[in-house]
Design a protein around this motif. Structure first.
Motif, mmCIF file in Angstrom:
data_model
loop_
_atom_site.group_PDB
_atom_site.id
_atom_site.type_symbol
_atom_site.label_atom_id
_atom_site.label_comp_id
_atom_site.label_asym_id
_atom_site.label_seq_id
_atom_site.Cartn_x
_atom_site.Cartn_y
_atom_site.Cartn_z
ATOM 1 N N LEU A 35 0.499 -1.188 0.181
ATOM 2 C CA LEU A 35 0.095 -0.260 -0.213
ATOM 3 C C LEU A 35 0.793 1.039 0.255
ATOM 4 O O LEU A 35 1.905 1.700 0.489
ATOM 5 N N SER A 36 0.570 1.944 -0.521
ATOM 6 C CA SER A 36 0.910 3.071 -1.354
ATOM 7 C C SER A 36 0.349 4.236 -0.306
ATOM 8 O O SER A 36 1.291 5.498 -0.603
ATOM 9 N N GLU A 37 -0.640 4.412 -0.332
ATOM 10 C CA GLU A 37 -1.597 5.247 0.398
ATOM 11 C C GLU A 37 -1.475 5.698 2.193
ATOM 12 O O GLU A 37 -1.723 5.206 2.894
ATOM 13 N N VAL A 38 -0.289 5.686 1.910
ATOM 14 C CA VAL A 38 0.518 5.887 3.674
ATOM 15 C C VAL A 38 -0.150 7.664 4.236
ATOM 16 O O VAL A 38 1.178 8.559 3.237
ATOM 17 N N LEU A 39 -0.832 8.045 4.971
ATOM 18 C CA LEU A 39 -0.925 9.792 5.838
ATOM 19 C C LEU A 39 0.421 10.126 5.899
ATOM 20 O O LEU A 39 0.165 11.165 5.635
ATOM 21 N N ALA A 40 0.423 8.924 7.508
ATOM 22 C CA ALA A 40 1.994 9.206 8.386
ATOM 23 C C ALA A 40 2.170 8.391 8.728
ATOM 24 O O ALA A 40 2.489 7.227 7.910
ATOM 25 N N LYS A 57 5.859 2.645 2.476
ATOM 26 C CA LYS A 57 5.286 1.333 2.019
ATOM 27 C C LYS A 57 4.779 1.006 3.277
ATOM 28 O O LYS A 57 5.331 0.905 3.997
ATOM 29 N N VAL A 58 3.643 0.482 3.192
ATOM 30 C CA VAL A 58 3.526 -0.791 4.180
ATOM 31 C C VAL A 58 2.763 -1.638 3.100
ATOM 32 O O VAL A 58 2.345 -1.637 2.425
ATOM 33 N N VAL A 59 3.745 -3.331 3.328
ATOM 34 C CA VAL A 59 3.339 -4.198 3.084
ATOM 35 C C VAL A 59 2.791 -5.331 4.013
ATOM 36 O O VAL A 59 3.104 -5.344 5.401
ATOM 37 N N LEU A 60 1.376 -5.629 3.255
ATOM 38 C CA LEU A 60 0.592 -6.647 4.000
ATOM 39 C C LEU A 60 0.190 -7.694 3.437
ATOM 40 O O LEU A 60 0.758 -7.981 2.447
ATOM 41 N N GLU A 61 0.439 -8.636 4.485
ATOM 42 C CA GLU A 61 0.220 -10.448 4.274
ATOM 43 C C GLU A 61 -0.541 -10.531 4.674
ATOM 44 O O GLU A 61 -1.458 -10.328 4.979
ATOM 45 N N VAL A 62 -1.655 -11.675 3.133
ATOM 46 C CA VAL A 62 -2.916 -11.762 2.846
ATOM 47 C C VAL A 62 -3.209 -13.153 3.336
ATOM 48 O O VAL A 62 -2.618 -13.854 3.564
ATOM 49 N N ILE A 63 -3.878 -12.979 4.830
ATOM 50 C CA ILE A 63 -4.093 -14.263 5.469
ATOM 51 C C ILE A 63 -5.299 -15.033 5.776
ATOM 52 O O ILE A 63 -5.671 -16.568 5.259
ATOM 53 N N THR A 64 -6.374 -14.143 5.130
ATOM 54 C CA THR A 64 -7.588 -15.193 4.801
ATOM 55 C C THR A 64 -8.779 -14.470 4.282
ATOM 56 O O THR A 64 -8.606 -13.302 4.683
ATOM 57 N N SER A 65 -10.304 -15.239 4.021
ATOM 58 C CA SER A 65 -11.436 -13.565 3.004
ATOM 59 C C SER A 65 -12.213 -14.904 4.538
ATOM 60 O O SER A 65 -11.975 -15.559 5.085
ATOM 61 N N GLY A 66 -13.135 -14.395 5.092
ATOM 62 C CA GLY A 66 -14.317 -14.224 5.706
ATOM 63 C C GLY A 66 -15.038 -13.527 5.286
ATOM 64 O O GLY A 66 -15.469 -12.272 5.284
ATOM 65 N N LYS A 67 -16.107 -13.987 6.540
ATOM 66 C CA LYS A 67 -17.678 -13.234 6.848
ATOM 67 C C LYS A 67 -17.270 -12.286 7.967
ATOM 68 O O LYS A 67 -16.925 -13.698 9.295
ATOM 69 N N ASP A 68 -17.682 -11.355 8.448
ATOM 70 C CA ASP A 68 -18.375 -11.280 9.553
ATOM 71 C C ASP A 68 -19.082 -12.037 10.709
ATOM 72 O O ASP A 68 -20.223 -12.354 10.575
ATOM 73 N N ARG A 69 -19.779 -11.158 12.088
ATOM 74 C CA ARG A 69 -20.673 -11.583 12.618
ATOM 75 C C ARG A 69 -22.256 -11.166 11.635
ATOM 76 O O ARG A 69 -21.271 -9.759 11.418
ATOM 77 N N VAL A 97 0.142 -6.930 9.062
ATOM 78 C CA VAL A 97 1.366 -6.183 8.651
ATOM 79 C C VAL A 97 2.792 -6.774 8.581
ATOM 80 O O VAL A 97 3.622 -6.916 9.536
ATOM 81 N N ALA A 98 3.096 -7.281 7.734
ATOM 82 C CA ALA A 98 3.777 -7.530 7.235
ATOM 83 C C ALA A 98 5.161 -6.551 7.205
ATOM 84 O O ALA A 98 6.304 -6.609 8.865
ATOM 85 N N SER A 99 5.868 -5.089 6.951
ATOM 86 C CA SER A 99 6.829 -4.112 7.282
ATOM 87 C C SER A 99 6.514 -3.092 7.253
ATOM 88 O O SER A 99 4.855 -2.415 5.916
ATOM 89 N N ILE A 100 7.085 -1.781 7.488
ATOM 90 C CA ILE A 100 6.928 -0.131 6.827
ATOM 91 C C ILE A 100 7.656 0.092 6.635
ATOM 92 O O ILE A 100 8.606 -0.129 7.341
ATOM 93 N N LYS A 101 7.685 0.863 5.887
ATOM 94 C CA LYS A 101 9.326 1.653 4.835
ATOM 95 C C LYS A 101 8.198 2.941 5.016
ATOM 96 O O LYS A 101 7.625 3.255 4.083
ATOM 97 N N ALA A 102 9.763 3.574 5.291
ATOM 98 C CA ALA A 102 9.416 5.093 5.590
ATOM 99 C C ALA A 102 10.589 5.096 4.254
ATOM 100 O O ALA A 102 11.344 5.897 4.024
#
Length: 102
Positions: A35-40, A57-69, A97-102
């Motif tokens: 994600l490059s949409e980092v506000l601060a 940049k913020v690097v995210l690792e996808v774990i799963t998808s699902g439905k909430d309650r 959140v895997a890493s934050i790159k400033a």
């Protein structure tokens, strides 16, 4: 170190190792998303973007998808014999959140 990111129309404060339930997007489990949409970014010194921080940049690792309650919406008008019951389950994608790159 933490960052404030924008995903969809929402803002999230994230640190490395945090888990988030974001609005659903199609991605394979164990894939990585940047994600490059980092506000601060705060890494000892606060960097605020206008509107986004350049090079962050913020690097995210996808774990799963699902439905909430289930959330139930119940509306009733007294003495009118009028009522409506609706509900929905929000779909989400769980990420780490895997890493934050400033």
């Amino acid at each position: 170190m933490y960052a404030i990111i924008k995903h969809g129309s929402k803002q999230y404060k994230v640190s490395q190792g945090d888990y988030l339930n974001l609005d659903y997007f199609q991605a394979e489990p164990k894939s990585q998303i940047e994600l490059s949409e980092v506000l601060a970014v705060n890494d000892g010194q606060m960097k605020v973007g206008a509107p986004f921080v350049e090079g962050a940049k913020v690097v995210l690792e996808v774990i799963t998808s699902g439905k909430d309650r289930k959330i139930v919406i119940f509306k009733k008008r007294r003495r009118k014999d009028s009522k409506r019951k609706r509900g929905f389950r929000r779909q989400y994608t769980r990420v780490k959140v895997a890493s934050i790159k400033a």
